[in-house]
Structures are given as C-alpha cells and as structure tokens.
Design a protein around this motif. Structure first.
Motif, PDB file in Angstrom:
ATOM      1  N   PHE A 140       0.830  -1.208   0.000  1.00 56.06           N
ATOM      2  CA  PHE A 140       0.000   0.000   0.000  1.00 56.06           C
ATOM      3  C   PHE A 140       0.865   1.259   0.000  1.00 56.06           C
ATOM      4  O   PHE A 140       0.591   2.215  -0.730  1.00 56.06           O
ATOM      5  CB  PHE A 140      -0.944   0.008   1.210  1.00 56.06           C
ATOM      6  N   SER A 141       1.911   1.273   0.815  1.00 52.01           N
ATOM      7  CA  SER A 141       2.791   2.441   0.862  1.00 52.01           C
ATOM      8  C   SER A 141       3.467   2.665  -0.480  1.00 52.01           C
ATOM      9  O   SER A 141       3.644   3.808  -0.923  1.00 52.01           O
ATOM     10  CB  SER A 141       3.854   2.252   1.948  1.00 52.01           C
ATOM     11  N   THR A 142       3.836   1.565  -1.149  1.00 45.34           N
ATOM     12  CA  THR A 142       4.466   1.681  -2.468  1.00 45.34           C
ATOM     13  C   THR A 142       3.484   2.247  -3.485  1.00 45.34           C
ATOM     14  O   THR A 142       3.847   3.097  -4.315  1.00 45.34           O
ATOM     15  CB  THR A 142       4.977   0.313  -2.946  1.00 45.34           C
ATOM     16  N   LEU A 143       2.231   1.770  -3.417  1.00 44.32           N
ATOM     17  CA  LEU A 143       1.192   2.281  -4.329  1.00 44.32           C
ATOM     18  C   LEU A 143       1.003   3.779  -4.122  1.00 44.32           C
ATOM     19  O   LEU A 143       0.944   4.558  -5.089  1.00 44.32           O
ATOM     20  CB  LEU A 143      -0.118   1.525  -4.086  1.00 44.32           C
ATOM     21  N   MET A 144       0.895   4.207  -2.880  1.00 44.89           N
ATOM     22  CA  MET A 144       0.724   5.630  -2.583  1.00 44.89           C
ATOM     23  C   MET A 144       1.954   6.446  -3.025  1.00 44.89           C
ATOM     24  O   MET A 144       1.826   7.594  -3.464  1.00 44.89           O
ATOM     25  CB  MET A 144       0.485   5.827  -1.083  1.00 44.89           C
ATOM     26  N   THR A 145       3.115   5.826  -2.922  1.00 42.10           N
ATOM     27  CA  THR A 145       4.337   6.506  -3.356  1.00 42.10           C
ATOM     28  C   THR A 145       4.284   6.793  -4.855  1.00 42.10           C
ATOM     29  O   THR A 145       4.712   7.863  -5.314  1.00 42.10           O
ATOM     30  CB  THR A 145       5.570   5.643  -3.026  1.00 42.10           C
ATOM     31  N   HIS A 146       3.745   5.859  -5.642  1.00 40.58           N
ATOM     32  CA  HIS A 146       3.663   6.062  -7.090  1.00 40.58           C
ATOM     33  C   HIS A 146       2.614   7.124  -7.439  1.00 40.58           C
ATOM     34  O   HIS A 146       2.819   7.911  -8.374  1.00 40.58           O
ATOM     35  CB  HIS A 146       3.358   4.735  -7.793  1.00 40.58           C
ATOM     36  N   VAL A 147       1.509   7.162  -6.684  1.00 41.43           N
ATOM     37  CA  VAL A 147       0.521   8.226  -6.892  1.00 41.43           C
ATOM     38  C   VAL A 147       1.150   9.578  -6.556  1.00 41.43           C
ATOM     39  O   VAL A 147       1.031  10.548  -7.311  1.00 41.43           O
ATOM     40  CB  VAL A 147      -0.731   7.983  -6.012  1.00 41.43           C
ATOM     41  N   ASN A 148       1.817   9.606  -5.420  1.00 37.31           N
ATOM     42  CA  ASN A 148       2.532  10.800  -4.990  1.00 37.31           C
ATOM     43  C   ASN A 148       3.580  11.206  -6.030  1.00 37.31           C
ATOM     44  O   ASN A 148       3.749  12.382  -6.366  1.00 37.31           O
ATOM     45  CB  ASN A 148       3.193  10.498  -3.641  1.00 37.31           C
ATOM     46  N   GLY A 149       4.283  10.210  -6.591  1.00 43.16           N
ATOM     47  CA  GLY A 149       5.319  10.467  -7.587  1.00 43.16           C
ATOM     48  C   GLY A 149       4.767  11.078  -8.860  1.00 43.16           C
ATOM     49  O   GLY A 149       5.383  11.991  -9.436  1.00 43.16           O
ATOM     50  N   MET A 150       3.621  10.595  -9.305  1.00 45.27           N
ATOM     51  CA  MET A 150       3.029  11.143 -10.536  1.00 45.27           C
ATOM     52  C   MET A 150       2.594  12.596 -10.335  1.00 45.27           C
ATOM     53  O   MET A 150       2.700  13.416 -11.245  1.00 45.27           O
ATOM     54  CB  MET A 150       1.860  10.268 -10.992  1.00 45.27           C
TER      55      MET A 150
ATOM     56  N   ASN B 169       4.737  14.152  -0.264  1.00 43.39           N
ATOM     57  CA  ASN B 169       5.408  12.977   0.294  1.00 43.39           C
ATOM     58  C   ASN B 169       4.384  12.205   1.114  1.00 43.39           C
ATOM     59  O   ASN B 169       4.389  12.230   2.335  1.00 43.39           O
ATOM     60  CB  ASN B 169       6.600  13.385   1.149  1.00 43.39           C
ATOM     61  N   ILE B 170       3.462  11.543   0.412  1.00 43.82           N
ATOM     62  CA  ILE B 170       2.365  10.821   1.060  1.00 43.82           C
ATOM     63  C   ILE B 170       2.643   9.332   1.002  1.00 43.82           C
ATOM     64  O   ILE B 170       2.988   8.791  -0.057  1.00 43.82           O
ATOM     65  CB  ILE B 170       1.023  11.111   0.355  1.00 43.82           C
ATOM     66  N   GLY B 171       2.493   8.665   2.118  1.00 46.31           N
ATOM     67  CA  GLY B 171       2.593   7.214   2.126  1.00 46.31           C
ATOM     68  C   GLY B 171       3.962   6.673   2.470  1.00 46.31           C
ATOM     69  O   GLY B 171       4.092   5.504   2.821  1.00 46.31           O
ATOM     70  N   ALA B 172       5.020   7.478   2.363  1.00 45.56           N
ATOM     71  CA  ALA B 172       6.365   6.965   2.599  1.00 45.56           C
ATOM     72  C   ALA B 172       6.643   6.765   4.080  1.00 45.56           C
ATOM     73  O   ALA B 172       7.410   5.889   4.458  1.00 45.56           O
ATOM     74  CB  ALA B 172       7.396   7.909   2.001  1.00 45.56           C
ATOM     75  N   GLY B 173       5.997   7.596   4.924  1.00 45.06           N
ATOM     76  CA  GLY B 173       6.278   7.511   6.346  1.00 45.06           C
ATOM     77  C   GLY B 173       7.738   7.798   6.613  1.00 45.06           C
ATOM     78  O   GLY B 173       8.296   8.764   6.123  1.00 45.06           O
ATOM     79  N   LYS B 174       8.399   6.924   7.367  1.00 41.07           N
ATOM     80  CA  LYS B 174       9.823   7.080   7.658  1.00 41.07           C
ATOM     81  C   LYS B 174      10.681   6.182   6.777  1.00 41.07           C
ATOM     82  O   LYS B 174      11.873   6.013   7.029  1.00 41.07           O
ATOM     83  CB  LYS B 174      10.081   6.784   9.140  1.00 41.07           C
ATOM     84  N   ASN B 175      10.074   5.601   5.746  1.00 40.55           N
ATOM     85  CA  ASN B 175      10.819   4.748   4.825  1.00 40.55           C
ATOM     86  C   ASN B 175      11.549   5.633   3.817  1.00 40.55           C
ATOM     87  O   ASN B 175      10.944   6.211   2.915  1.00 40.55           O
ATOM     88  CB  ASN B 175       9.855   3.795   4.107  1.00 40.55           C
ATOM     89  N   LEU B 176      12.866   5.764   3.957  1.00 43.77           N
ATOM     90  CA  LEU B 176      13.639   6.675   3.111  1.00 43.77           C
ATOM     91  C   LEU B 176      13.653   6.228   1.658  1.00 43.77           C
ATOM     92  O   LEU B 176      13.724   7.060   0.747  1.00 43.77           O
ATOM     93  CB  LEU B 176      15.067   6.792   3.648  1.00 43.77           C
ATOM     94  N   VAL B 177      13.591   4.916   1.415  1.00 42.99           N
ATOM     95  CA  VAL B 177      13.570   4.417   0.037  1.00 42.99           C
ATOM     96  C   VAL B 177      12.306   4.883  -0.668  1.00 42.99           C
ATOM     97  O   VAL B 177      12.350   5.404  -1.794  1.00 42.99           O
ATOM     98  CB  VAL B 177      13.675   2.875   0.010  1.00 42.99           C
ATOM     99  N   LEU B 178      11.152   4.715  -0.016  1.00 42.85           N
ATOM    100  CA  LEU B 178       9.888   5.148  -0.615  1.00 42.85           C
ATOM    101  C   LEU B 178       9.845   6.668  -0.760  1.00 42.85           C
ATOM    102  O   LEU B 178       9.309   7.187  -1.743  1.00 42.85           O
ATOM    103  CB  LEU B 178       8.710   4.673   0.237  1.00 42.85           C
ATOM    104  N   GLU B 179      10.394   7.370   0.201  1.00 43.54           N
ATOM    105  CA  GLU B 179      10.433   8.831   0.104  1.00 43.54           C
ATOM    106  C   GLU B 179      11.206   9.273  -1.133  1.00 43.54           C
ATOM    107  O   GLU B 179      10.781  10.172  -1.860  1.00 43.54           O
ATOM    108  CB  GLU B 179      11.078   9.417   1.361  1.00 43.54           C
ATOM    109  N   GLU B 180      12.330   8.627  -1.394  1.00 44.27           N
ATOM    110  CA  GLU B 180      13.131   8.974  -2.570  1.00 44.27           C
ATOM    111  C   GLU B 180      12.439   8.551  -3.858  1.00 44.27           C
ATOM    112  O   GLU B 180      12.475   9.266  -4.859  1.00 44.27           O
ATOM    113  CB  GLU B 180      14.519   8.322  -2.477  1.00 44.27           C
ATOM    114  N   LEU B 181      11.788   7.385  -3.858  1.00 45.43           N
ATOM    115  CA  LEU B 181      11.087   6.911  -5.059  1.00 45.43           C
ATOM    116  C   LEU B 181       9.974   7.865  -5.469  1.00 45.43           C
ATOM    117  O   LEU B 181       9.674   8.015  -6.659  1.00 45.43           O
ATOM    118  CB  LEU B 181      10.504   5.514  -4.815  1.00 45.43           C
TER     119      LEU B 181
END
Length: 634
Positions: free
Chosen positions: A37-47, A187-199
C-alpha cells in the motif's frame, strides 16, 4: 478544435510522465520487497510530483513560442522544443538509474557536483560501464518517443491553422504554472521509509532544487549519531576555558564566563588567494618565493600547523567569517538563507566598528557581495575603485598592490571619523592567469604560479611597510591567512596533507612574536583573534582559541563537496555519501596519510559525525545566529 488543443498538451506531458513513471517502476523493482500500500501511494505521490515538475518547466519553454509569428516557423519551433524535452528527459531517466545504483537516492547536490568534475566523472563512467551500450539505449528510446510525438503533433497542429487560436488554450499552461509555483512536492505514504520517500520524488526537480540550495542533506546521506549522543559530545567539546556549554531547547551554545577587558583594536583580516604552506620558507619552500612572509614569521604570531577547510575561496571565507566546519555541498556563502548569521562581522558591528569586505574583483561572483552585505559588512569591490587607483588588472580584479592601497585608504577614512574598523580583505593576484605588473619581481608576469606567489608576497610586504607609517597602526591587529591551498581538489578522496596553510597574526606593538605549532583549523582563527583583542561573547562558533589549546585538543576539519572529515590524535575520520565512514592514520609532522586506522581517541567517529551533524542542523533550522534565549539551562 478543443480536442486538438488538448492533444497538444497531452503530447507534451505524456512522454515525460511515461519516462518518469518507468524509472520509478524500475527502481521500485530493484528495491523489492516493499510494503504494497505504501508503495502504491508513493507512485501516486510520484506522478503528482512529475506533473508539478512539468508545470514549472512549461511557462519558460513553451509559452514563448505562442508569441512568435504564425506559420511554419512556429510549428517547427514547437516541435523542436517538444523533441528537445523528450531527449533531455530520456537521458535524465537513464542517468537516474546509474545515480540510484550508486547512491540509492534521486538526484541531489552530488549530481550537481558531477557537473563540476566532468573529467573525473566521465572517466569513471567509461571505466565502469559500456558507453556505446548506454548511448544506443538512449538513441532507441528517444527515437521511438520523438517519432510518435512528431506524428501526433503534425496532426494536431494542422488543425490549429489560425494563429490566434493558439491563445485560446493558454489558460491551461498558465493554470498549471500557478498551481506549480504555489505547491510543494508531496510525500504521502512513505512515512519514515527513506527508500519510498526517494522513489516518490522527481529526479530533474530534485536536481534543480539541489542546484539552488547548494547542499547535500546530511541526515539522509551520511552516517549519523542519535541526537542525545550528539548533544552530549558537543557540550563536552564546548566546555572550554572561559566558556560553559549551555543549551536552550535544541540549541547548544557557549556562554562566556568572563567578558574580559575589551581592547579597542582595529583588525585587518587578509585572506590570500591559494597561499599553500608549500610556498612558505619555514614550512618547506626552497625557492624563496615569499621573502616578506618568511621574515614576517619571525616578527609575528606564526602558526605553522593550520589546515584549510576546503579547496575554494568561498569555503575559506565561510571558515574565516563563520567559524563553521565545511558541511557537505557548497559553501554557505553560496547558499540561500545565509543572512544574519553568527559571524565575526556581526561581533564587530555590534561594537560600533566599521566593518568592510574589500575585494579587488566583482563581488557578485560566488554570491560574495550578497553574503557579506547581509552579514553586517559594507562592500568595497571593483566598481568602488577610481581609475587613478588602478595600475594593473586582469579578469579577476585589480593587482594586489592596488587592493592593499585601497585597504590603507579605507582604514584612513575610518580613522579620520574616529571609528574603529574591521576589514575582511580578499586578494586575487595568485590566481590563473598569474598576471601582474612588470618590473616588481624577478619572475616575468604570466609565466607561472611561482611568479604570482612572489608578486603577492611583494604586495603584502609593501602594504606592511606603508601601514607601519599610519597613525592607526599601533592599535591594529593584522591577520594574514590563506583562503585555501593550491591542491587538494577532488570529489572522492580527501588528501589531508595538501590542506596545510600558513597563518600570521601581526601587531608588533601589541603581540609578542612566537611560533605556535599546535595543529588547528581555519575555523579556529576567529576565536583566537577575538581572545587576543579581549572580546569574549556568547557564541556558537565551532572553533576555539589556538593559544589555549592543549595537545589533546588539537584537531582540524577538511572537506570536498561530498566528503568531510576530522583529524584528532593521529587519526583522520572521513564521512561520505551512502553513510560511508573511513578511518586513516595521519601524521601532521611527516604529512603522511595511511589507510591503516589505529583509533586513539575514544568516540572519534561519533565526535566527527556530531560536529558535522550539528553544523548541518543549525544551518538547516536557520539557528546559526546569536539569538540566545534568556532562559538558559546548563
């Protein structure tokens, strides 16, 4: 018609969104497993962030075309811009893969740094990857996307035959621009995950953001210590003679225990371009390039073991004005949010001194004028020199003789007004193309750095001879120190021995000559000079008075754009991106750096991390100032 207008907008946006999301997907696969779910939100956030980036670019590249004349020129201009952007994004997308593989992050200031060191970077790529293969991949992807883009553009533009109809849909890019400039990346969904934040970020956006801010995020890219440990180590370091470490919230500072008897001395602070220790007789020069400075070492406080913090003038100015270690990225002199800092200029300005930055070149270079003007200095640079004050100049500025005569003149003006003065002076003659007035020394102009060094030495010697005849001289302290050496340049390594520079503090009527062999840093110059002048203030200067240092206190800080380090007790600890930590043995007597590491000082690695982490924190939080609360807790 509305459909055609919409298609043109889609044709511009689609390839960029496609490439950006493909990169994000590839990098996501590389980092699996990740929470779904966090990864999915990261891609929405990324777009969203991709669209934000497009909206920022659109008005500067596309809008001007609408004001061109009608016809084929406009059509081909439109197509050319679209194709250029697609090619740029394709190449940036390929580069992002390699950057992520190296640093596990989107573009940041390290990517900007790579533009500065293109020779080293291109060589590294050639040795590490197949350039022909990379180029082929780029050509294939760019050709396919551009061909499709041109095909659809031709069809859509054919329907918009009348010039004025282009303006019918200007509301779209204008609306996008308004949204873009009033919105920050999400920066939605990444939380404290630095990898997702960067993605979730957009690479080109981060690149230009890093270019603007000129810094590397220390907490993300470098090994850290926890805040409590950092605070404890900084407090220990700042409990020094005459001061007590105090803390107000997250801000640690040095509280003066005794204000002392301030002496109303004047101060002339001369930062000499590229004056490495190797040019000074007592420090190793065999060519007698600096006869005046060699003699001065016998008549002043001469510090024989000082190390510059960096390899550029603005890094030296940062150390000499702010007493701050070289945090990763560019010097704070070049960064935003560098106004009203805790600086030596502020200390003197509060004491009603006339504080001036005197430079023979154009201080707009490297943001120097902006920095000094907004940190309590009056600017005196190239436009302030009268025609009759200049006998020689080159691209960098007036000859050092002319500069030093200007310093004398400005000092006379302050003295005539019965004002104490502090002047920060920056020389230029010891800089390529190494040109200077003929007939002054025995080395012809424009032949070598040796000649430039000897001419600068001549100019300083002439200045001191003239200064001794001035009525203000007996109450004036003159500091001569290098901004940096001529070597030590590099992205990867920190060649510590090449950062060695000389320091002179000269006031024959006030200070007893002595050679001081303590190993110290460029950031220690400010506290040392202030103590000599009897000025002791509450501060957050990272340096300390060299004259009160004990053997166990010796340390210095050096850095490149990416790597930063600290020497103490025979060890040098280097911190690098990707949270790398390397230790070396370093002998400041033989100037030998070895890859062995026999740690002598306890907590040395954590102490190194704490210094740089705290310096980065203070700047980031806009707390590097003299705003100390009245409520102080020990």
């Amino acid at each position: 018609m509305q459909s055609s207008r919409f298609k043109i907008l889609v044709i511009f946006v689609a390839p960029v969104l496609f490439l950006s999301e493909i990169v994000r997907l590839i990098l996501t696969v590389k980092e699996l497993p990740l929470p779904f779910f966090s990864t999915l939100m990261t891609h929405v956030n990324g777009m969203f962030n991709d669209l934000l980036t497009i909206s920022l670019i659109f008005p500067f590249i596309i809008l001007p075309i609408f004001f061109l004349s009608a016809g084929r020129f406009k059509k081909y201009s439109f197509i050319s811009v679209m194709v250029f952007l697609t090619c740029f994004w394709t190449w940036a997308s390929i580069c992002e893969w390699f950057f992520w593989d190296e640093f596990s992050t989107r573009f940041n200031f390290i990517a900007v740094d790579y533009l500065i060191y293109t020779k080293e970077v291109v060589g590294n790529i050639q040795e590490s990857f197949s350039l022909p293969l990379i180029t082929l991949i780029f050509i294939v992807i760019a050709t396919v996307l551009c061909t499709l883009q041109i095909k659809f553009l031709n069809s859509s533009l054919r329907r918009l035959r009348q010039d004025h109809r282009f303006r019918d849909w200007l509301w779209a890019p204008l609306l996008l621009s308004v949204i873009a400039f009033s919105t920050d990346p999400m920066n939605i969904g990444a939380g404290k995950n630095l990898v997702l934040e960067e993605l979730g970020k957009n690479g080109p956006y981060e690149f230009f953001s890093a270019f603007r801010h000129n810094e590397i995020n220390f907490n993300k890219m470098y090994a850290n210590v926890d805040e409590e440990k950092m605070d404890e180590l900084i407090r220990q370091e700042w409990n020094i003679p005459g001061f007590a470490a105090m803390q107000d919230g997250r801000k640690i500072f040095k509280k003066s225990l005794n204000q002392g008897a301030q002496k109303r001395y004047n101060l002339i602070f001369i930062a000499v371009e590229s004056l490495g220790a190797k040019f000074i007789g007592p420090l190793g020069d065999k060519k007698n390039l600096t006869p005046y400075l060699n003699k001065l070492s016998e008549n002043s406080l001469f510090f024989s073991n000082i190390y510059a913090t960096g390899t550029r003038t603005v890094r030296g100015l940062e150390a000499l004005t702010l007493s701050l270690p070289p945090t990763p990225g560019a010097s704070i002199v070049r960064r935003p949010k560098n106004f009203n800092l805790m600086s030596i200029g502020r200390v003197f300005q509060k004491r009603d001194y006339e504080t001036k930055f005197i430079y023979g070149g154009h201080g707009i270079f490297d943001n120097m004028n902006t920095f000094f003007r907004n940190n309590n200095y009056q600017i005196v640079d190239r436009p302030d020199f009268e025609e009759n004050e200049i006998t020689f100049s080159n691209v960098w500025g007036v000859a050092d003789e002319n500069l030093m005569d200007k310093v004398l003149k400005e000092s006379d003006l302050s003295y005539a007004k019965k004002k104490n003065f502090f002047s920060m002076v920056l020389t230029t003659s010891n800089h390529r193309p190494f040109t200077y007035p003929d007939g002054k020394i025995d080395i012809p102009s424009h032949t070598s750095r040796d000649g430039a060094v000897k001419y600068t030495d001549y100019a300083l010697g002439t200045f001191l001879e003239k200064a001794q005849k001035k009525p203000w001289f007996k109450e004036t302290v003159i500091v001569i120190v290098a901004d940096h050496s001529t070597e030590g340049r590099g992205v990867i390594d920190v060649p510590v021995e090449t950062y060695h520079i000389p320091l002179y503090i000269y006031a024959p009527d006030l200070i007893k000559p002595m050679v001081v062999d303590r190993v110290a840093s460029q950031i220690d110059v400010i506290p040392t000079v202030l103590e000599i002048m009897g000025i002791r203030v509450d501060n957050i200067f990272f340096g300390r008075n060299i004259l009160e240092m004990k053997k166990e206190d010796e340390r210095f800080f050096v850095g490149t754009y990416q790597k930063v380090g600290m020497y103490k007790d025979g060890n040098f600890v280097s911190l690098g991106p990707k949270k790398t930590v390397q230790g070396y043995d370093y002998d400041p007597v033989t100037k030998k750096l070895t890859e062995t590491f026999h740690q002598h000082s306890p907590n040395l690695i954590e102490l190194t991390q704490s210094y740089y982490q705290y310096a980065s924190f203070l700047y980031k939080q806009e707390m590097y100032n003299d705003d100390f609360s009245r409520k102080r807790n020990p």
